[in-house]
Design a protein around this motif. Structure first.
Motif, PDB file in Angstrom:
ATOM      1  N   ASP A  17     -21.911 -56.965  60.817  1.00  0.00           N
ATOM      2  CA  ASP A  17     -22.320 -55.568  61.708  1.00  0.00           C
ATOM      3  C   ASP A  17     -22.372 -56.432  63.371  1.00  0.00           C
ATOM      4  O   ASP A  17     -21.708 -55.545  64.191  1.00  0.00           O
ATOM      5  N   ALA A  18     -22.454 -57.411  63.636  1.00  0.00           N
ATOM      6  CA  ALA A  18     -22.581 -57.679  64.454  1.00  0.00           C
ATOM      7  C   ALA A  18     -21.824 -58.567  65.295  1.00  0.00           C
ATOM      8  O   ALA A  18     -20.813 -58.238  66.484  1.00  0.00           O
ATOM      9  N   ILE A  19     -20.782 -59.203  64.700  1.00  0.00           N
ATOM     10  CA  ILE A  19     -18.939 -59.040  64.456  1.00  0.00           C
ATOM     11  C   ILE A  19     -18.272 -58.197  65.413  1.00  0.00           C
ATOM     12  O   ILE A  19     -17.581 -58.087  65.609  1.00  0.00           O
ATOM     13  N   ARG A  20     -18.547 -56.472  64.324  1.00  0.00           N
ATOM     14  CA  ARG A  20     -17.568 -55.936  64.675  1.00  0.00           C
ATOM     15  C   ARG A  20     -17.968 -54.914  65.951  1.00  0.00           C
ATOM     16  O   ARG A  20     -17.392 -54.059  66.696  1.00  0.00           O
ATOM     17  N   ALA A  21     -19.781 -55.152  66.084  1.00  0.00           N
ATOM     18  CA  ALA A  21     -19.698 -54.107  67.390  1.00  0.00           C
ATOM     19  C   ALA A  21     -19.212 -54.825  68.009  1.00  0.00           C
ATOM     20  O   ALA A  21     -18.838 -54.939  69.373  1.00  0.00           O
ATOM     21  N   GLN A  22     -19.522 -56.204  68.724  1.00  0.00           N
ATOM     22  CA  GLN A  22     -18.723 -56.713  69.628  1.00  0.00           C
ATOM     23  C   GLN A  22     -17.184 -57.010  69.596  1.00  0.00           C
ATOM     24  O   GLN A  22     -16.255 -55.926  70.911  1.00  0.00           O
ATOM     25  N   ASN A  23     -16.633 -56.562  68.448  1.00  0.00           N
ATOM     26  CA  ASN A  23     -15.483 -56.660  68.384  1.00  0.00           C
ATOM     27  C   ASN A  23     -15.016 -54.756  69.465  1.00  0.00           C
ATOM     28  O   ASN A  23     -13.956 -54.982  69.528  1.00  0.00           O
ATOM     29  N   ALA A  24     -15.308 -53.936  68.719  1.00  0.00           N
ATOM     30  CA  ALA A  24     -15.559 -52.461  68.993  1.00  0.00           C
ATOM     31  C   ALA A  24     -15.082 -52.450  70.200  1.00  0.00           C
ATOM     32  O   ALA A  24     -14.845 -51.233  71.508  1.00  0.00           O
ATOM     33  N   SER A  25     -16.879 -53.255  71.169  1.00  0.00           N
ATOM     34  CA  SER A  25     -16.927 -52.957  72.325  1.00  0.00           C
ATOM     35  C   SER A  25     -15.118 -53.423  73.334  1.00  0.00           C
ATOM     36  O   SER A  25     -14.789 -52.776  74.649  1.00  0.00           O
ATOM     37  N   MET A  26     -14.676 -54.319  73.012  1.00  0.00           N
ATOM     38  CA  MET A  26     -13.473 -54.962  73.309  1.00  0.00           C
ATOM     39  C   MET A  26     -12.756 -53.855  72.814  1.00  0.00           C
ATOM     40  O   MET A  26     -11.495 -53.874  74.072  1.00  0.00           O
ATOM     41  N   THR A  27     -12.161 -53.448  71.977  1.00  0.00           N
ATOM     42  CA  THR A  27     -10.975 -52.954  71.450  1.00  0.00           C
ATOM     43  C   THR A  27     -11.459 -51.315  72.651  1.00  0.00           C
ATOM     44  O   THR A  27     -10.548 -50.995  73.048  1.00  0.00           O
ATOM     45  N   GLU A  28     -12.526 -51.022  72.281  1.00  0.00           N
ATOM     46  CA  GLU A  28     -12.529 -49.431  72.966  1.00  0.00           C
ATOM     47  C   GLU A  28     -12.425 -49.511  74.959  1.00  0.00           C
ATOM     48  O   GLU A  28     -11.382 -49.047  75.210  1.00  0.00           O
ATOM     49  N   ARG A  29     -12.278 -51.047  75.512  1.00  0.00           N
ATOM     50  CA  ARG A  29     -12.262 -51.321  76.622  1.00  0.00           C
ATOM     51  C   ARG A  29     -10.592 -51.357  76.623  1.00  0.00           C
ATOM     52  O   ARG A  29      -9.704 -50.858  77.925  1.00  0.00           O
ATOM     53  N   ILE A  30      -9.647 -51.650  75.995  1.00  0.00           N
ATOM     54  CA  ILE A  30      -8.900 -52.020  75.871  1.00  0.00           C
ATOM     55  C   ILE A  30      -7.781 -50.704  75.435  1.00  0.00           C
ATOM     56  O   ILE A  30      -6.824 -49.571  76.191  1.00  0.00           O
ATOM     57  N   VAL A  31      -7.922 -49.208  74.897  1.00  0.00           N
ATOM     58  CA  VAL A  31      -7.826 -48.235  74.413  1.00  0.00           C
ATOM     59  C   VAL A  31      -8.138 -47.962  75.917  1.00  0.00           C
ATOM     60  O   VAL A  31      -7.529 -47.198  75.872  1.00  0.00           O
ATOM     61  N   VAL A  36       0.024 -45.852  72.405  1.00  0.00           N
ATOM     62  CA  VAL A  36      -1.508 -46.431  71.739  1.00  0.00           C
ATOM     63  C   VAL A  36      -0.525 -46.239  69.871  1.00  0.00           C
ATOM     64  O   VAL A  36      -0.956 -45.283  70.046  1.00  0.00           O
ATOM     65  N   ARG A  37      -0.397 -48.101  69.236  1.00  0.00           N
ATOM     66  CA  ARG A  37       0.108 -47.183  68.084  1.00  0.00           C
ATOM     67  C   ARG A  37      -0.879 -47.516  67.422  1.00  0.00           C
ATOM     68  O   ARG A  37      -0.808 -47.347  65.882  1.00  0.00           O
ATOM     69  N   SER A  38      -2.359 -47.455  67.523  1.00  0.00           N
ATOM     70  CA  SER A  38      -3.445 -47.576  66.274  1.00  0.00           C
ATOM     71  C   SER A  38      -4.105 -46.906  66.632  1.00  0.00           C
ATOM     72  O   SER A  38      -4.042 -45.345  67.459  1.00  0.00           O
ATOM     73  N   PRO A  39      -5.025 -46.272  65.844  1.00  0.00           N
ATOM     74  CA  PRO A  39      -5.894 -45.149  65.669  1.00  0.00           C
ATOM     75  C   PRO A  39      -6.898 -44.748  66.802  1.00  0.00           C
ATOM     76  O   PRO A  39      -6.719 -46.313  67.326  1.00  0.00           O
ATOM     77  N   LEU A  40      -6.776 -44.035  67.687  1.00  0.00           N
ATOM     78  CA  LEU A  40      -7.704 -43.550  68.630  1.00  0.00           C
ATOM     79  C   LEU A  40      -9.145 -43.693  68.319  1.00  0.00           C
ATOM     80  O   LEU A  40     -10.286 -44.431  68.593  1.00  0.00           O
ATOM     81  N   ASP A  41      -9.848 -43.451  66.929  1.00  0.00           N
ATOM     82  CA  ASP A  41     -11.034 -43.448  66.305  1.00  0.00           C
ATOM     83  C   ASP A  41     -11.340 -44.816  65.857  1.00  0.00           C
ATOM     84  O   ASP A  41     -10.771 -45.229  65.091  1.00  0.00           O
ATOM     85  N   PRO A  42     -12.193 -44.844  66.203  1.00  0.00           N
ATOM     86  CA  PRO A  42     -12.852 -46.122  65.999  1.00  0.00           C
ATOM     87  C   PRO A  42     -12.760 -46.874  64.611  1.00  0.00           C
ATOM     88  O   PRO A  42     -12.728 -47.500  63.844  1.00  0.00           O
ATOM     89  N   ASP A  43     -13.623 -45.614  63.571  1.00  0.00           N
ATOM     90  CA  ASP A  43     -13.965 -45.073  62.813  1.00  0.00           C
ATOM     91  C   ASP A  43     -12.301 -45.524  61.759  1.00  0.00           C
ATOM     92  O   ASP A  43     -12.370 -45.641  60.630  1.00  0.00           O
ATOM     93  N   GLU A  44     -11.304 -45.281  62.443  1.00  0.00           N
ATOM     94  CA  GLU A  44     -10.019 -45.301  61.481  1.00  0.00           C
ATOM     95  C   GLU A  44      -9.697 -46.524  62.159  1.00  0.00           C
ATOM     96  O   GLU A  44      -8.044 -46.895  61.394  1.00  0.00           O
ATOM     97  N   ARG A  45      -9.691 -47.483  62.767  1.00  0.00           N
ATOM     98  CA  ARG A  45      -9.401 -48.503  63.339  1.00  0.00           C
ATOM     99  C   ARG A  45      -9.677 -50.084  63.024  1.00  0.00           C
ATOM    100  O   ARG A  45     -11.036 -49.642  62.549  1.00  0.00           O
ATOM    101  N   GLY A  46      -9.404 -51.050  62.984  1.00  0.00           N
ATOM    102  CA  GLY A  46      -9.372 -52.492  61.830  1.00  0.00           C
ATOM    103  C   GLY A  46      -9.889 -53.041  63.651  1.00  0.00           C
ATOM    104  O   GLY A  46     -10.617 -52.542  64.003  1.00  0.00           O
TER     105      GLY A  46
END
Length: 379
Positions: free
Chosen positions: A279-293, A303-313
């Protein structure tokens, strides 16, 4: 500043080199000792690796063993199934599965008398939709292989939904969790499937050669692996040539003398993930990937990846526009200690726990210079 964006390839964590070196040094001392303790210690180390994996994905004890990689794990499973489970039936995979597994299944189709059915991507899309996979999934599907998170779009499938449909069809359901495990929670207890294959690379920060195969007890009991050997037995040291028997648990998928070093070298990564928490790894990653998106959308990048973070790795994939050289782009970023890669025109970006906010800032600023602004997102 750590500009490491390659967790989709090789994962890392703070202090990885030191912890790996210590583990390998300890093993070297044991293995080189002039006594009879080498094999007990080596097999105990392998078991710690197996136990760590079991804890990570909530696998029942005795259902998980090692494999060199996902391809060999899948081959071992296919060769172990009763012939009637696949003969005359279809195996269902998505076109965005890991290519190595598709290569394997295509080569085995004639021998095992199954038809490989590959669900295509819709025109212009970058991942196979779950609903398209389900639409092809009837009761003649002997085995369906799901990809938890794809390596080309970071699309995260709805395993629970797909598995529920598969159970209605009476299908053997397998999942390749390689690209998602360690950054996205995955639990066999919460999402039952028949088998799981993975490696310890990527978000688990391990080495190559440290793959796993996990098989549910009901299916495991019916499996007779054709790739077998002395370690497939209840007692590996039984050398009676006329009394071979399979072990009752996942050890029946073992064969010759097992490799140990990959397990020893990968255990520090698994332990670090357990200590830190997915969960901690995911939270840190999600903060950064959201900024990139967000930056990509603001600048009109594809963007080739899903915009919804719940549908994205844990990765974000961007399509580089025509005129932007993928090789030159990666090389330019590398010169500035920003490390990523491409698959054709797809730029793959995977920030992790060593990636700094400053590196994300630098990456986005440089990409704006290299790609330029296209059609900007309306505010």
């Amino acid at each position: 500043m750590s500009g490491y964006f390659l967790y989709h390839s090789i994962g890392t964590f703070p202090g990885k080199a030191e912890r790996m070196a210590a583990a390998l040094s300890e093993f070297s001392g044991v293995w080189s000792a002039e006594d009879d303790g080498q094999w007990p210690a080596a097999l105990a180390a392998r078991q710690r690796f197996i136990d760590a994996w079991g804890s990570l994905i909530d696998a029942p004890q005795g259902t998980l063993t090692t494999a060199e990689n996902v391809t060999s794990a899948l081959y071992s499973l296919i060769g172990a199934l009763p012939s009637e489970r696949l003969a005359g039936k279809r195996i269902l995979v998505a076109a965005d599965c890991f290519p190595s597994l598709h290569f394997l299944l295509a080569g085995l189709a004639e021998r095992f008398n199954f038809t490989l059915d590959t669900v295509p991507l819709r025109p212009g899309e970058s991942w196979v939709r779950d609903e398209d996979f389900i639409a092809r999934w009837q009761d003649d599907i002997g085995l369906a292989l799901l990809t938890f998170v794809t390596s080309t779009a970071s699309h995260r499938c709805d395993v629970a939904r797909l598995a529920a449909h598969g159970r209605k069809m009476g299908t053997i359901i397998g999942v390749d969790i390689t690209q998602g495990v360690g950054v996205t929670p995955f639990s066999i207890a919460k999402t039952p499937v028949d088998f799981v294959v993975s490696t310890s690379l990527k978000w688990l920060c391990g080495t190559s050669g440290a793959g796993i195969l996990q098989v549910t007890p009901d299916l495991l009991a019916t499996c007779r692996p054709e790739l077998r050997g002395w370690f497939s037995q209840p007692n590996p040291f039984s050398w009676d040539l006329d009394s071979f028997a399979y072990a009752d648990d996942a050890r029946r998928f073992d064969h010759g003398t097992p490799a140990i070093l990959a397990s020893v070298a990968s255990l520090p990564g698994l332990e670090w993930v357990a200590e830190t928490g997915v969960d901690a790894i995911r939270a840190q990653n999600a903060s950064m990937t959201e900024r990139i998106v967000g930056c990509a959308l603001d600048n009109g990048w594809t963007v080739r990846s899903p915009l919804d973070p719940d549908e994205r790795g844990g990765s974000v994939m961007l399509t580089l526009p025509q005129g932007v050289d993928p090789v030159k782009t990666v090389s330019t970023l590398r010169d500035e200690r920003l490390y990523c890669d491409t698959r054709s025109a797809t730029l793959r970006l995977s920030p992790g726990m060593v990636t700094t906010d400053a590196a994300v800032d630098a990456l986005l600023e440089r990409l704006q210079q290299l790609i330029g602004a296209r059609q900007r997102r309306a505010s």
